[in-house]
Scaffold this motif. Structure first.
Motif, PDB file in Angstrom:
ATOM      1  N   VAL A  17     -15.281  57.337  42.999  1.00 28.41           N
ATOM      2  CA  VAL A  17     -16.723  57.431  41.918  1.00 28.41           C
ATOM      3  C   VAL A  17     -17.719  57.846  43.276  1.00 28.41           C
ATOM      4  N   TRP A  18     -17.477  57.329  44.392  1.00 22.02           N
ATOM      5  CA  TRP A  18     -18.502  58.267  45.584  1.00 22.02           C
ATOM      6  C   TRP A  18     -18.394  59.559  45.640  1.00 22.02           C
ATOM      7  N   ASN A  19     -17.559  59.919  45.370  1.00 16.46           N
ATOM      8  CA  ASN A  19     -17.787  61.863  45.848  1.00 16.46           C
ATOM      9  C   ASN A  19     -17.586  62.258  44.446  1.00 16.46           C
ATOM     10  N   LYS A  20     -17.717  61.327  43.142  1.00 12.23           N
ATOM     11  CA  LYS A  20     -18.337  62.015  42.297  1.00 12.23           C
ATOM     12  C   LYS A  20     -19.886  61.846  41.932  1.00 12.23           C
ATOM     13  N   ALA A  21     -20.769  60.763  42.161  1.00  9.54           N
ATOM     14  CA  ALA A  21     -21.199  60.328  41.664  1.00  9.54           C
ATOM     15  C   ALA A  21     -22.582  60.847  43.370  1.00  9.54           C
ATOM     16  N   LEU A  22     -22.449  60.619  44.304  1.00  8.59           N
ATOM     17  CA  LEU A  22     -23.125  61.027  45.088  1.00  8.59           C
ATOM     18  C   LEU A  22     -22.278  62.703  45.748  1.00  8.59           C
ATOM     19  N   ARG A  23     -22.533  63.311  44.776  1.00  7.84           N
ATOM     20  CA  ARG A  23     -21.914  64.748  45.230  1.00  7.84           C
ATOM     21  C   ARG A  23     -22.348  66.087  46.580  1.00  7.84           C
ATOM     22  N   PHE A  24     -23.353  65.570  46.723  1.00 12.16           N
ATOM     23  CA  PHE A  24     -24.531  65.536  47.633  1.00 12.16           C
ATOM     24  C   PHE A  24     -24.429  65.277  48.796  1.00 12.16           C
ATOM     25  N   ASP A  25     -23.979  64.099  48.382  1.00 11.92           N
ATOM     26  CA  ASP A  25     -23.292  63.407  50.607  1.00 11.92           C
ATOM     27  C   ASP A  25     -21.415  62.720  49.399  1.00 11.92           C
ATOM     28  N   PRO A  26     -20.596  64.016  50.563  1.00 14.40           N
ATOM     29  CA  PRO A  26     -19.365  63.179  49.993  1.00 14.40           C
ATOM     30  C   PRO A  26     -18.908  62.739  51.195  1.00 14.40           C
ATOM     31  N   VAL A  27     -17.908  61.115  51.436  1.00 23.22           N
ATOM     32  CA  VAL A  27     -17.728  60.751  52.938  1.00 23.22           C
ATOM     33  C   VAL A  27     -15.871  60.930  52.599  1.00 23.22           C
ATOM     34  N   THR A  28     -15.167  60.675  53.515  1.00 23.85           N
ATOM     35  CA  THR A  28     -14.423  60.186  53.972  1.00 23.85           C
ATOM     36  C   THR A  28     -12.918  58.708  54.378  1.00 23.85           C
ATOM     37  N   GLU A  29     -12.796  58.409  53.975  1.00 24.11           N
ATOM     38  CA  GLU A  29     -12.340  57.275  53.916  1.00 24.11           C
ATOM     39  C   GLU A  29     -12.506  56.493  55.771  1.00 24.11           C
ATOM     40  N   ALA A  30     -12.408  57.446  57.091  1.00 20.47           N
ATOM     41  CA  ALA A  30     -12.733  57.121  57.981  1.00 20.47           C
ATOM     42  C   ALA A  30     -14.504  56.798  58.036  1.00 20.47           C
ATOM     43  N   TRP A  80     -30.948  45.412  52.993  1.00 21.57           N
ATOM     44  CA  TRP A  80     -30.903  47.090  52.357  1.00 21.57           C
ATOM     45  C   TRP A  80     -29.870  47.243  52.016  1.00 21.57           C
ATOM     46  N   ILE A  81     -30.744  48.450  51.077  1.00 22.49           N
ATOM     47  CA  ILE A  81     -29.539  48.884  50.059  1.00 22.49           C
ATOM     48  C   ILE A  81     -29.192  50.556  50.134  1.00 22.49           C
ATOM     49  N   THR A  82     -28.066  50.659  51.244  1.00 14.98           N
ATOM     50  CA  THR A  82     -27.815  51.912  52.058  1.00 14.98           C
ATOM     51  C   THR A  82     -26.982  53.201  51.244  1.00 14.98           C
ATOM     52  N   ALA A  83     -26.366  52.422  50.272  1.00 14.16           N
ATOM     53  CA  ALA A  83     -25.739  53.814  49.233  1.00 14.16           C
ATOM     54  C   ALA A  83     -25.490  52.998  47.470  1.00 14.16           C
ATOM     55  N   PHE A  84     -25.382  53.542  46.409  1.00 15.16           N
ATOM     56  CA  PHE A  84     -24.701  53.668  44.865  1.00 15.16           C
ATOM     57  C   PHE A  84     -24.869  54.905  44.375  1.00 15.16           C
ATOM     58  N   GLY A  85     -23.677  54.390  42.955  1.00 10.87           N
ATOM     59  CA  GLY A  85     -22.861  55.303  42.109  1.00 10.87           C
ATOM     60  C   GLY A  85     -22.121  54.894  41.335  1.00 10.87           C
ATOM     61  N   VAL A  86     -22.866  55.425  40.178  1.00 13.47           N
ATOM     62  CA  VAL A  86     -21.588  54.825  39.018  1.00 13.47           C
ATOM     63  C   VAL A  86     -20.787  56.628  38.713  1.00 13.47           C
ATOM     64  N   ASP A  87     -20.011  56.106  38.518  1.00 15.02           N
ATOM     65  CA  ASP A  87     -18.873  57.393  37.667  1.00 15.02           C
ATOM     66  C   ASP A  87     -19.924  57.953  36.447  1.00 15.02           C
ATOM     67  N   PRO A  88     -20.337  59.577  36.589  1.00 16.79           N
ATOM     68  CA  PRO A  88     -20.442  60.105  35.412  1.00 16.79           C
ATOM     69  C   PRO A  88     -20.472  60.220  34.813  1.00 16.79           C
ATOM     70  N   ARG A  89     -19.694  59.691  33.686  1.00 17.02           N
ATOM     71  CA  ARG A  89     -19.046  58.936  32.870  1.00 17.02           C
ATOM     72  C   ARG A  89     -18.933  58.079  32.350  1.00 17.02           C
ATOM     73  N   TYR A  90     -19.502  57.283  32.865  1.00 18.56           N
ATOM     74  CA  TYR A  90     -20.023  55.687  32.684  1.00 18.56           C
ATOM     75  C   TYR A  90     -21.543  55.408  33.147  1.00 18.56           C
ATOM     76  N   GLN A  91     -22.754  56.505  33.689  1.00 14.71           N
ATOM     77  CA  GLN A  91     -23.755  56.728  33.633  1.00 14.71           C
ATOM     78  C   GLN A  91     -24.615  56.298  32.231  1.00 14.71           C
ATOM     79  N   ARG A  92     -25.314  56.085  31.890  1.00 14.27           N
ATOM     80  CA  ARG A  92     -26.572  55.835  31.285  1.00 14.27           C
ATOM     81  C   ARG A  92     -25.925  54.581  30.206  1.00 14.27           C
ATOM     82  N   GLN A  93     -25.513  53.824  30.455  1.00 16.29           N
ATOM     83  CA  GLN A  93     -24.606  52.618  29.824  1.00 16.29           C
ATOM     84  C   GLN A  93     -24.781  51.356  30.389  1.00 16.29           C
ATOM     85  N   ARG A  94     -25.885  51.106  30.887  1.00 19.74           N
ATOM     86  CA  ARG A  94     -26.234  50.464  32.304  1.00 19.74           C
ATOM     87  C   ARG A  94     -25.292  49.722  33.189  1.00 19.74           C
ATOM     88  N   VAL A  95     -24.053  50.198  33.738  1.00 21.82           N
ATOM     89  CA  VAL A  95     -23.446  49.856  34.863  1.00 21.82           C
ATOM     90  C   VAL A  95     -24.049  49.863  35.718  1.00 21.82           C
TER      91      VAL A  95
END
Length: 315
Positions: A17-30, A80-95
């Motif tokens: 979900v992170w890498n779909k929603a925050l595609r300009f800031d992708p991350v790895t598991e590490a 602090w809130i350091t990151a947040f994201g919603v899968d693009p398919r579920y955006q604009r649904q109050r998630v």
């Protein structure tokens, strides 16, 4: 839709979900493990996830200090809130709204009053919200959730191919040395007792931590050839410093009483020139306030991204 605390089995889906929603800031598991799960302030309850039919479709990363950070302690009213994201398919649904409601409720129960997005140290992901990359998130925070803009920070970079020290900067260095006794030299072990206290006193403990990490690598000879460490002195007293490791520049700073003399520009140019000689062909920094960005631009740095830092006070 179910909002609940993060569990270990959520990791792979959360990263998707992170890498779909925050595609300009992708991350790895590490990276996620280093910056979030291994942070001593991490609490699973402050990482709510949204689950739909057994699938993670959204998340929000919150932080409150569980251990003191140098002299600032626990900062008991801050979160602090350091990151947040919603899968693009579920955006604009109050998630996103449900995730924020859950986390802000957690913060209120923990008696946190000020919520910042996202200049948390030591493990911030990005310094704020990139309005150009994520316009919907920017509008959501301000228009729907009532967060206020606190600051806009710039990320900048410079190509070092062909970089040379301008003649006027060389002349400035000679003038400072001859007329005021100000010198710029590479750091040695003899400087350490003065440099680190200077950084802590003038620039705070996060800068101290960052400098110490670089210096440990420097004196352990880990990647030493790609580390630049310069010290500005006035008749033996430390008045400024500059550092870079690999392509990442900074932070650097000058004592308030010695600013407006060109010392900062000289430190910056000398450091960039040394890194070019050591085979670094591009330099960047992640963020700096608008005033500092002007100095960087004067040397040749160009804008890469802009980040808006938000804050909200819980009533």
């Amino acid at each position: 839709m179910r909002i609940r605390s993060f569990e270990a089995s959520d990791l792979a889906q959360l990263l998707t979900v992170w890498n779909k929603a925050l595609r300009f800031d992708p991350v790895t598991e590490a990276f996620f493990c280093r910056q979030v799960l291994l942070d001593p302030n991490f609490l699973a309850a402050n990482l709510p996830v949204a689950e739909q039919n057994g699938q993670i479709v959204g998340f929000i990363v919150g932080i409150t200090r569980q251990v003191p950070f140098f002299s600032v302690g626990l900062e008991p009213d801050q979160a602090w809130i350091t990151a947040f994201g919603v899968d693009p398919r579920y955006q604009r649904q109050r998630v996103g709204r449900q995730l924020f409601d859950q986390l802000l409720g957690n913060f209120a129960a923990q008696r946190r009053e000020r919520i910042s997005i996202a200049p948390y140290v030591p493990n911030y992901i990005v310094p704020g919200v990139d309005r150009q990359a994520y316009p919907a998130a920017y509008a959501f925070l301000g228009d729907s959730l009532g967060f206020s803009v606190m600051e806009v920070a710039s990320s900048m970079g410079i190509k070092l191919t062909g970089f040379v020290i301008p003649d006027e900067v060389g002349a400035l260095e000679q003038q400072l040395k001859q007329e005021e006794g100000i010198t710029i030299k590479s750091l040695t072990a003899r400087d350490l007792p003065d440099v680190l206290p200077f950084i802590a006193e003038q620039f705070g403990w996060d800068w101290y931590r960052h400098a110490r990490d670089h210096l440990l690598a420097y004196f352990d000879r880990v990647d030493q050839e790609r580390i630049c460490w310069l010290v500005a002195k006035h008749r033996g007293q430390v008045v400024g410093f500059c550092q870079q490791r690999g392509e990442r520049f900074g932070p650097f700073g000058v004592h308030p009483a010695y600013r407006q003399r060109g010392i900062g520009r000289l430190l910056l140019v000398r450091c960039l020139n040394q890194m070019r000689r050591q085979g670094v062909f591009f330099s960047y920094f992640l963020w700096a306030p608008t005033g500092a960005a002007r100095l960087y631009a004067r040397v040749g740095f160009e804008p890469l991204r802009e980040f808006t830092i938000f804050e909200k006070v819980l009533s």
